[in-house]
Design a protein around this motif. Structure first.
Motif, mmCIF file in Angstrom:
data_model
loop_
_atom_site.group_PDB
_atom_site.id
_atom_site.type_symbol
_atom_site.label_atom_id
_atom_site.label_comp_id
_atom_site.label_asym_id
_atom_site.label_seq_id
_atom_site.Cartn_x
_atom_site.Cartn_y
_atom_site.Cartn_z
ATOM 1 N N VAL A 79 -7.972 2.254 14.621
ATOM 2 C CA VAL A 79 -8.026 0.882 14.087
ATOM 3 C C VAL A 79 -7.179 -0.020 14.982
ATOM 4 N N PRO A 80 -7.781 -1.051 15.582
ATOM 5 C CA PRO A 80 -7.010 -1.879 16.505
ATOM 6 C C PRO A 80 -5.887 -2.608 15.775
ATOM 7 N N PRO A 81 -4.645 -2.478 16.255
ATOM 8 C CA PRO A 81 -3.549 -3.152 15.551
ATOM 9 C C PRO A 81 -3.552 -4.654 15.830
ATOM 10 N N VAL A 82 -3.158 -5.412 14.831
ATOM 11 C CA VAL A 82 -3.044 -6.862 14.962
ATOM 12 C C VAL A 82 -1.547 -7.179 14.935
ATOM 13 N N ALA A 83 -1.110 -8.106 15.796
ATOM 14 C CA ALA A 83 0.316 -8.450 15.815
ATOM 15 C C ALA A 83 0.707 -9.046 14.472
ATOM 16 N N GLY A 84 1.891 -8.705 13.988
ATOM 17 C CA GLY A 84 2.382 -9.295 12.740
ATOM 18 C C GLY A 84 2.466 -8.273 11.632
ATOM 19 N N LYS A 85 2.369 -8.775 10.397
ATOM 20 C CA LYS A 85 2.572 -7.916 9.217
ATOM 21 C C LYS A 85 1.307 -7.114 8.923
ATOM 22 N N ARG A 86 1.474 -5.789 8.779
ATOM 23 C CA ARG A 86 0.310 -4.927 8.529
ATOM 24 C C ARG A 86 0.637 -3.986 7.377
ATOM 25 N N ARG A 87 -0.343 -3.710 6.515
ATOM 26 C CA ARG A 87 -0.112 -2.738 5.450
ATOM 27 C C ARG A 87 -1.325 -1.829 5.314
ATOM 28 N N VAL A 88 -1.027 -0.532 5.165
ATOM 29 C CA VAL A 88 -2.087 0.465 4.977
ATOM 30 C C VAL A 88 -2.099 0.836 3.491
ATOM 31 N N VAL A 89 -3.238 0.597 2.841
ATOM 32 C CA VAL A 89 -3.316 0.773 1.390
ATOM 33 C C VAL A 89 -4.417 1.782 1.055
ATOM 34 N N LEU A 90 -4.054 2.779 0.267
ATOM 35 C CA LEU A 90 -5.046 3.763 -0.184
ATOM 36 C C LEU A 90 -5.571 3.358 -1.553
ATOM 37 N N MET A 91 -6.899 3.264 -1.686
ATOM 38 C CA MET A 91 -7.498 2.997 -2.993
ATOM 39 C C MET A 91 -7.295 4.243 -3.848
ATOM 40 N N SER A 92 -6.703 4.073 -5.028
ATOM 41 C CA SER A 92 -6.381 5.245 -5.833
ATOM 42 C C SER A 92 -6.114 4.850 -7.277
ATOM 43 N N PRO A 93 -6.694 5.587 -8.244
ATOM 44 C CA PRO A 93 -6.384 5.257 -9.640
ATOM 45 C C PRO A 93 -4.911 5.485 -9.966
ATOM 46 N N ARG A 94 -4.190 6.180 -9.087
ATOM 47 C CA ARG A 94 -2.764 6.433 -9.350
ATOM 48 C C ARG A 94 -1.866 5.314 -8.838
ATOM 49 N N GLY A 95 -2.462 4.311 -8.161
ATOM 50 C CA GLY A 95 -1.649 3.259 -7.561
ATOM 51 C C GLY A 95 -1.235 2.188 -8.554
ATOM 52 N N ALA A 96 -0.404 1.262 -8.064
ATOM 53 C CA ALA A 96 -0.043 0.094 -8.885
ATOM 54 C C ALA A 96 -1.314 -0.724 -9.106
ATOM 55 N N VAL A 97 -1.462 -1.290 -10.296
ATOM 56 C CA VAL A 97 -2.711 -1.991 -10.624
ATOM 57 C C VAL A 97 -2.762 -3.353 -9.920
ATOM 58 N N PHE A 98 -3.875 -3.587 -9.238
ATOM 59 C CA PHE A 98 -4.106 -4.821 -8.487
ATOM 60 C C PHE A 98 -4.077 -6.030 -9.427
ATOM 61 N N SER A 99 -3.577 -7.143 -8.922
ATOM 62 C CA SER A 99 -3.446 -8.356 -9.735
ATOM 63 C C SER A 99 -3.545 -9.558 -8.804
ATOM 64 N N GLN A 100 -3.619 -10.745 -9.401
ATOM 65 C CA GLN A 100 -3.660 -11.960 -8.589
ATOM 66 C C GLN A 100 -2.384 -12.074 -7.751
ATOM 67 N N ARG A 101 -1.269 -11.658 -8.345
ATOM 68 C CA ARG A 101 0.003 -11.706 -7.596
ATOM 69 C C ARG A 101 -0.075 -10.801 -6.358
ATOM 70 N N ARG A 102 -0.644 -9.615 -6.538
ATOM 71 C CA ARG A 102 -0.763 -8.689 -5.403
ATOM 72 C C ARG A 102 -1.728 -9.273 -4.362
ATOM 73 N N ALA A 103 -2.801 -9.924 -4.842
ATOM 74 C CA ALA A 103 -3.748 -10.564 -3.912
ATOM 75 C C ALA A 103 -3.020 -11.621 -3.090
ATOM 76 N N GLN A 104 -2.148 -12.395 -3.763
ATOM 77 C CA GLN A 104 -1.394 -13.443 -3.054
ATOM 78 C C GLN A 104 -0.481 -12.815 -1.992
ATOM 79 N N GLU A 105 0.111 -11.693 -2.346
ATOM 80 C CA GLU A 105 0.986 -11.006 -1.383
ATOM 81 C C GLU A 105 0.161 -10.499 -0.193
#
Ligand code: SAM
Length: 257
Positions: free
Chosen positions: A74-100
């Motif tokens: 995956v080509p890296p982009v300069a700046g802030k990057r986050r790798v997120v695994l889709m998982s029912p065990r994760g923190a529940v997605f929300s508008q606040r998380r979308a904003q982040e």
């Protein structure tokens, strides 16, 4: 912003990412999307991306090597990057998380299948796990698409009307007021008169009170995040809603005077 999607069913993404707001954001280069087929990084003859679980039990587990090899391309982009695994065990997605997430330069979303992903891949390569709700999907693709759509709406310039994301449900710990379009009467129900008055201040007050009423009735839990201006508090007191809103946890903004 760039969002990369990794999974074994890359065709899953084709239509949803080529329609509506996401398509327009891609065309305008507000959002770049990369789609990566994990299966192409399987090294055995049958391009296997899953195997039986150690310890026995039903189902298969996604092998760590093809996932890691795919992620490495995956080509890296300069700046802030986050790798997120889709998982029912994760923190529940929300508008606040979308904003982040919308503040990141690159988001890499990993879509699991089968019983999930070998924990050693998660441990070494994933920054966080994210769930879109307390139910189990067959794969992470739908969850990733939900995140792409919610984040895309928040990118500057992605929406036609600049401020409509700010007035969406959840943005201010409130649900959206009811909305109406023509005709002025339908199925025996008339549009509230104030909306036809042309008095923009009165319309704004009406919509705010309606938002509060709807939130109190449907999602009072949201109100603990609401900060009320003095004018809003006065308005809610007049409407007989202030006590209920305070009891639900809304707070008053400090006076500027
Ligand atoms: N056996 C797992 C469990 O009980 O937690 C569920 C695996 S599910 C059938 C396969 C994949 O779908 C998961 O690895 C994940 O990527 C995705 N998935 C399922 N439900 C999800 C949810 N609520 N939110 C995000 N991703 C989900």
């Amino acid at each position: 912003m760039r969002i990369d999607l990794l999974g074994i069913f890359p065709d899953f993404f084709t239509t949803p990412l080529n329609e509506g707001i996401v398509r327009r954001a891609r065309e305008a280069r507000i959002l770049d999307i990369g789609i990566h087929n994990v299966r192409a990084y399987a090294t055995d003859r049958h391009q296997m991306t899953d195997d039986r679980p150690y310890g026995g039990g039903e189902g298969m587990v996604m092998k760590p090597e093809p996932l890691a090899a795919c992620l490495a391309t995956v080509p890296p982009v300069a700046g802030k990057r986050r790798v997120v695994l889709m998982s029912p065990r994760g923190a529940v997605f929300s508008q606040r998380r979308a904003q982040e997430y919308a503040t990141f330069d690159q988001l890499v979303l990993i879509c699991g299948r089968y019983e999930g992903v070998d924990e050693r891949f998660t441990m070494r390569f994933v920054d966080e796990e994210c769930s879109i709700g307390d139910y189990v999907l067959s794969g992470g693709e739908l969850a990733a698409l939900v995140i792409v759509d919610a984040v895309c709406r928040l990118l500057p310039g992605a929406l036609g009307c600049a401020d409509s994301a700010e007035k969406d449900s959840f943005s201010r710990s409130l649900l959206k007021h009811h909305q109406y379009t023509r005709p002025p009467e339908f199925a025996g129900v008339a549009v509230p008169e104030v909306l036809l008055s042309g008095d923009h201040a009165a319309i704004a007050r009406h919509r705010f009170v309606e938002s509060v009423r709807i939130t109190l009735a449907r999602r009072p839990d949201l109100l603990s995040g609401l900060l009320l201006s003095q004018e809003e508090s006065r308005l809610l007191r007049k409407e007989g809603l202030l006590t209920a809103v305070e009891e639900a946890g809304a707070r008053h903004a400090p006076s500027l005077a």
